[in-house]
Design an enzyme around this catalytic site. Structure first.
Site, short mmCIF file in Angstrom:
data_model
loop_
_atom_site.label_atom_id
_atom_site.label_comp_id
_atom_site.label_asym_id
_atom_site.label_seq_id
_atom_site.Cartn_x
_atom_site.Cartn_y
_atom_site.Cartn_z
N PRO A 170 30.62 26.01 -3.67
CG PRO A 170 28.46 26.23 -4.51
CD PRO A 170 29.85 25.78 -4.89
CD GLU A 171 32.18 25.48 2.95
OE1 GLU A 171 31.65 25.48 4.07
OE2 GLU A 171 33.41 25.39 2.79
#
Length: 297
Positions: A2-3
């Protein structure tokens, strides 16, 4: 992985239930995730109140009354869901169904919320690349996870002047410099590609060219700082990119992915007005980079 926008979206989804809640008990259903849980993990949390929920880079941080910080990382497939007595499943329309198999429910926080209601926050992680640990708050800045992290990119501290200072003299490609977590914390592959496209900057451009010989920011440095913040804020408003395994805490998926200008669009027409280019893919440091060779220089 995930960013930053995905982690920020999850944080905002968890906060109404988690902040101010008393952790009545914790079900720890296995001894480890990516790493082993700390000793007495469940018992150290039981009875504690969550004073605040925050984010640092891609980590979720829950400050508890004991003075410890519950540090949580989603890994590749980790997700949270919130349940209470009236809602037994997360609502929302799913572009990609998230995993609900209870055999992957590795941690369950049983809560008494700030409104004296009961709730459960459940961490599900099929691949078990996420992790949780407890760190005393005074040790956070020097802990191995955090001591080398750079600045946060969401606030006004990220400016053209900041980029000029960070990139001065650097010969590395611009994309590599932006992904360097020791310089800017939390930027990831997807949103760097998007911000560079918005800025008209090639991912292969030498990072130091955004700094003048006198150490001042170029016009492109100023534009890049603005576009990084705009790209992240746009993604957060949309709920993140919603790649296969990541969902908001209420179970719904964001749709920033439908606005990608370059990411995963190899061979498609550039969306910049007046540009006749075609989105290309190249590999940098074993990661796919998507860009328009015509309007990014």
């Amino acid at each position: 992985m995930p960013e930053l926008p995905e982690v920020e979206t999850v944080k905002r989804g968890l906060a109404p239930t988690f902040e101010g809640a008393k952790i009545v008990s914790v079900d720890q259903n296995r001894p480890d995730l990516r790493f082993a849980f700390p000793d007495r993990f469940a018992s150290r949390l039981a009875g504690q109140r969550v004073a605040a929920l925050s984010r640092r880079s891609k980590y979720l941080l829950a400050d508890i009354d004991s003075g410890d910080v519950l540090v949580m990382h989603l890994g590749m497939s980790g997700s949270f869901r919130v349940e209470n007595d009236s809602v037994q499943h997360a609502p929302g329309d799913f572009a990609h169904e998230r995993n609900k198999d209870p055999k992957h429910d590795h941690v369950v926080f049983h809560l008494e919320t700030s409104e004296s209601a009961t709730a459960r926050i459940i961490y599900n992680d099929p691949r078990r690349f996420g992790f949780m640990t407890l760190i005393p708050r005074p040790q956070m800045d020097e802990h191995a996870y955090f001591k080398d992290l750079g600045m946060e990119p969401l606030g006004n501290d990220l400016s053209g002047e900041t980029l000029a200072r960070l990139f001065a003299g650097r010969k590395s490609p611009l994309k590599a410099a932006l992904l360097n977590q020791k310089l800017i914390a939390g930027l990831g592959n997807i949103y760097v590609c998007e911000a560079l496209w918005r800025s008209g900057l090639s991912p292969e451009r030498v990072a130091g060219t955004l700094t003048t010989t006198s150490g001042k920011p170029t016009k492109k440095a100023e534009e890049l700082a603005i576009h990084i913040r705009e790209t992240l804020h746009d993604a957060i408003r949309a709920g993140g990119s919603s790649l296969r395994d990541h969902t908001k805490a209420d179970g719904t998926l964001g749709y920033f992915q439908h606005s990608f200008a370059v990411y995963d669009r190899e061979g498609e027409a550039c969306r910049k007005k007046g540009c006749k280019g075609t989105i290309a893919r190249l590999v940098q440091s074993n990661r796919s980079t998507f860009h328009c060779p015509v309007c990014q220089s």
